[in-house]
Write a protein that holds these residues in place. Structure first.
Motif, PDB file in Angstrom:
ATOM      1  N   SER A   1      30.164  42.331  45.846  1.00  0.00           N
ATOM      2  CA  SER A   1      30.613  43.114  44.692  1.00  0.00           C
ATOM      3  C   SER A   1      29.806  44.401  44.529  1.00  0.00           C
ATOM      4  N   SER A   2      28.512  44.327  44.794  1.00  0.00           N
ATOM      5  CA  SER A   2      27.667  45.511  44.631  1.00  0.00           C
ATOM      6  C   SER A   2      28.052  46.614  45.619  1.00  0.00           C
ATOM      7  N   GLU A   3      28.584  46.232  46.772  1.00  0.00           N
ATOM      8  CA  GLU A   3      29.025  47.224  47.751  1.00  0.00           C
ATOM      9  C   GLU A   3      30.252  47.970  47.243  1.00  0.00           C
ATOM     10  N   ALA A   4      31.128  47.255  46.542  1.00  0.00           N
ATOM     11  CA  ALA A   4      32.299  47.905  45.954  1.00  0.00           C
ATOM     12  C   ALA A   4      31.896  48.840  44.828  1.00  0.00           C
ATOM     13  N   ALA A   5      30.828  48.495  44.120  1.00  0.00           N
ATOM     14  CA  ALA A   5      30.366  49.310  42.992  1.00  0.00           C
ATOM     15  C   ALA A   5      29.593  50.538  43.444  1.00  0.00           C
ATOM     16  N   ASP A   6      28.897  50.425  44.555  1.00  0.00           N
ATOM     17  CA  ASP A   6      28.020  51.496  45.019  1.00  0.00           C
ATOM     18  C   ASP A   6      28.818  52.766  45.347  1.00  0.00           C
ATOM     19  N   GLY A   7      28.575  53.810  44.605  1.00  0.00           N
ATOM     20  CA  GLY A   7      29.219  55.094  44.862  1.00  0.00           C
ATOM     21  C   GLY A   7      30.633  55.220  44.338  1.00  0.00           C
ATOM     22  N   ALA A   8      31.130  54.199  43.624  1.00  0.00           N
ATOM     23  CA  ALA A   8      32.507  54.255  43.120  1.00  0.00           C
ATOM     24  C   ALA A   8      32.608  55.204  41.930  1.00  0.00           C
ATOM     25  N   ASP A   9      33.683  55.973  41.896  1.00  0.00           N
ATOM     26  CA  ASP A   9      33.956  56.803  40.723  1.00  0.00           C
ATOM     27  C   ASP A   9      34.571  55.939  39.618  1.00  0.00           C
ATOM     28  N   TYR A  10      35.438  55.008  40.040  1.00  0.00           N
ATOM     29  CA  TYR A  10      36.060  54.058  39.112  1.00  0.00           C
ATOM     30  C   TYR A  10      35.922  52.664  39.704  1.00  0.00           C
ATOM     31  N   LEU A  11      35.405  51.740  38.895  1.00  0.00           N
ATOM     32  CA  LEU A  11      35.207  50.374  39.358  1.00  0.00           C
ATOM     33  C   LEU A  11      36.025  49.431  38.465  1.00  0.00           C
ATOM     34  N   PHE A  12      37.037  48.807  39.040  1.00  0.00           N
ATOM     35  CA  PHE A  12      37.905  47.896  38.304  1.00  0.00           C
ATOM     36  C   PHE A  12      37.422  46.457  38.492  1.00  0.00           C
ATOM     37  N   ILE A  13      37.201  45.777  37.379  1.00  0.00           N
ATOM     38  CA  ILE A  13      36.797  44.373  37.412  1.00  0.00           C
ATOM     39  C   ILE A  13      38.037  43.535  37.131  1.00  0.00           C
ATOM     40  N   CYS A  14      38.567  42.910  38.176  1.00  0.00           N
ATOM     41  CA  CYS A  14      39.834  42.163  38.090  1.00  0.00           C
ATOM     42  C   CYS A  14      39.593  40.699  38.394  1.00  0.00           C
ATOM     43  N   VAL A  15      38.708  40.077  37.617  1.00  0.00           N
ATOM     44  CA  VAL A  15      38.375  38.671  37.827  1.00  0.00           C
ATOM     45  C   VAL A  15      38.627  37.911  36.530  1.00  0.00           C
TER      46      VAL A  15
ATOM     47  N   GLY B   1      25.104  55.969  38.483  1.00  0.00           N
ATOM     48  CA  GLY B   1      24.948  56.712  37.241  1.00  0.00           C
ATOM     49  C   GLY B   1      26.199  57.235  36.573  1.00  0.00           C
ATOM     50  N   ASP B   2      27.266  57.476  37.316  1.00  0.00           N
ATOM     51  CA  ASP B   2      28.440  58.076  36.682  1.00  0.00           C
ATOM     52  C   ASP B   2      29.736  57.298  36.968  1.00  0.00           C
ATOM     53  N   THR B   3      29.625  56.023  37.311  1.00  0.00           N
ATOM     54  CA  THR B   3      30.808  55.197  37.555  1.00  0.00           C
ATOM     55  C   THR B   3      31.466  54.799  36.238  1.00  0.00           C
ATOM     56  N   VAL B   4      32.781  54.911  36.180  1.00  0.00           N
ATOM     57  CA  VAL B   4      33.537  54.421  35.037  1.00  0.00           C
ATOM     58  C   VAL B   4      33.931  52.976  35.339  1.00  0.00           C
ATOM     59  N   VAL B   5      33.477  52.045  34.508  1.00  0.00           N
ATOM     60  CA  VAL B   5      33.761  50.626  34.701  1.00  0.00           C
ATOM     61  C   VAL B   5      35.007  50.262  33.902  1.00  0.00           C
ATOM     62  N   VAL B   6      35.978  49.676  34.587  1.00  0.00           N
ATOM     63  CA  VAL B   6      37.254  49.323  33.956  1.00  0.00           C
ATOM     64  C   VAL B   6      37.453  47.814  34.073  1.00  0.00           C
ATOM     65  N   SER B   7      37.578  47.147  32.930  1.00  0.00           N
ATOM     66  CA  SER B   7      37.756  45.692  32.930  1.00  0.00           C
ATOM     67  C   SER B   7      39.177  45.324  32.544  1.00  0.00           C
TER      68      SER B   7
ATOM     69  N   PRO C   1      30.032  54.419  31.020  1.00  0.00           N
ATOM     70  CA  PRO C   1      31.365  54.475  30.402  1.00  0.00           C
ATOM     71  C   PRO C   1      32.184  53.250  30.775  1.00  0.00           C
ATOM     72  N   VAL C   2      32.754  52.600  29.764  1.00  0.00           N
ATOM     73  CA  VAL C   2      33.543  51.382  29.968  1.00  0.00           C
ATOM     74  C   VAL C   2      34.926  51.568  29.354  1.00  0.00           C
ATOM     75  N   VAL C   3      35.934  51.158  30.105  1.00  0.00           N
ATOM     76  CA  VAL C   3      37.314  51.165  29.615  1.00  0.00           C
ATOM     77  C   VAL C   3      37.852  49.755  29.773  1.00  0.00           C
ATOM     78  N   ARG C   4      38.449  49.256  28.711  1.00  0.00           N
ATOM     79  CA  ARG C   4      39.028  47.902  28.743  1.00  0.00           C
ATOM     80  C   ARG C   4      40.552  48.009  28.794  1.00  0.00           C
ATOM     81  N   VAL C   5      41.163  47.179  29.641  1.00  0.00           N
ATOM     82  CA  VAL C   5      42.608  47.243  29.854  1.00  0.00           C
ATOM     83  C   VAL C   5      43.231  45.866  29.621  1.00  0.00           C
ATOM     84  N   MET C   6      44.375  45.858  28.934  1.00  0.00           N
ATOM     85  CA  MET C   6      45.185  44.646  28.838  1.00  0.00           C
ATOM     86  C   MET C   6      46.464  44.908  29.618  1.00  0.00           C
ATOM     87  N   PRO C   7      46.562  44.396  30.847  1.00  0.00           N
ATOM     88  CA  PRO C   7      47.760  44.596  31.671  1.00  0.00           C
ATOM     89  C   PRO C   7      48.748  43.461  31.459  1.00  0.00           C
ATOM     90  N   ASN C   8      49.841  43.479  32.190  1.00  0.00           N
ATOM     91  CA  ASN C   8      50.710  42.303  32.242  1.00  0.00           C
ATOM     92  C   ASN C   8      51.256  42.135  33.657  1.00  0.00           C
TER      93      ASN C   8
END
Length: 275
Positions: free
Chosen positions: A55-69, A89-95, A114-121
């Motif tokens: 998981s840390s490899e996916a996060a490293d250097g990401a501009d946007y990191l989506f947590i889909c678990v 330092g500047d990754t936007v985390v999206v849950s 920065p964190v963004v929360r999403v409710m998908p369907n």
């Protein structure tokens, strides 16, 4: 080139990156993390994305990191990625994890993330999703709008306040199940009226799809009809449709929906308090 990390290669994660790729994003700019090697191999072969079990490899250097678990896995994921996010330092985390609040995620990461929360369907799996998203205290408007643009590749995405995500859950997050249940009831009724089940199912599914398409078309038009007006147009006075809709009202259809969606919202609030 925007770099996108996705943690979780399940249905929602796949729907997300397949939509983004279909919208023109280079699959090599997307890295997907999942603990199942066989699943990663499948995704890499099918989509051409970069894959990893870390998981840390996916996060490293990401501009946007989506947590889909799943929600119960989120704390472990946040612990795994915190160091990589600190160095970036500047990754936007999206849950997209249901019930996990923005404050919980912010509390597990360094201040200022920065964190963004999403409710998908689930219809995002076929490019017809409906997602509500809300930004945290460190997420700028530009961050939220950028996430909205990414999500628009999987359907409709609207910006709301986090307090409204519980209502979004009741309308669209859990909404597909209501429609599936309506279709199921129509099919069973059709069989009871003498139709073979395959024919009843074909007609019911086509009817739901056609009605949804009509509503979407009218919504897109400046002077289009709302659902109530569309229903009125197919209900001739004293006709068959009027007889059916009157019976649905008498049997309490609207009240059942009100109560069901309130229960859905209440449960969403409970999950948010316990995360």
């Amino acid at each position: 080139m925007t770099r996108i990390g996705i943690i979780g290669g399940g249905n929602i994660g796949e729907a997300l990156f397949s939509g983004i790729i279909g919208d023109g994003t280079d699959p090599k700019s997307i890295i997907v993390a999942d603990p199942t090697p066989k699943r990663l191999e499948q995704l890499q072969e099918q989509y051409g994305v970069v894959t990893t079990e870390d998981s840390s490899e996916a996060a490293d250097g990401a501009d946007y990191l989506f947590i889909c678990v799943k929600p119960d896995v989120v704390p472990t994921v946040l612990d795994d990625i915190s160091e990589a996010l600190n160095s970036n330092g500047d990754t936007v985390v999206v849950s997209v994890a249901a019930g996990v609040t923005i404050s919980t995620i912010e509390g597990a990461l360094s201040a200022g993330t920065p964190v963004v929360r999403v409710m998908p369907n689930t219809p995002m799996l076929v490019g017809k999703g409906a997602s509500g998203l809300a930004g945290g205290r460190y997420a700028e408007q530009s961050h939220v709008e950028a996430v909205q643009e990414l999500l628009s590749a999987t359907g409709t995405a609207v910006i709301v306040k986090e307090k409204d995500l519980d209502a979004v859950t009741a309308v669209s997050g859990s909404g597909p199940a209501y429609i599936f249940m309506v279709a199921e009831a129509m099919i069973d009724a059709g069989v009871n009226l003498g139709l073979p089940r395959p024919l009843a199912q074909e007609l019911a599914v086509a009817t739901v799809e056609g009605a949804a398409t009509m509503m979407a078309k009218n919504q897109a038009e400046e002077d289009g009809d709302d659902p109530a007006a569309l229903r009125a147009k197919v209900s001739s006075p004293g006709g068959t449709t009027a007889a059916a809709t009157r019976t649905l009202d008498e049997e309490g259809l609207r009240r059942a929906f009100y109560k069901a969606m309130q229960a859905c919202k209440d449960r969403s609030v409970e999950l948010g308090k316990s995360d």
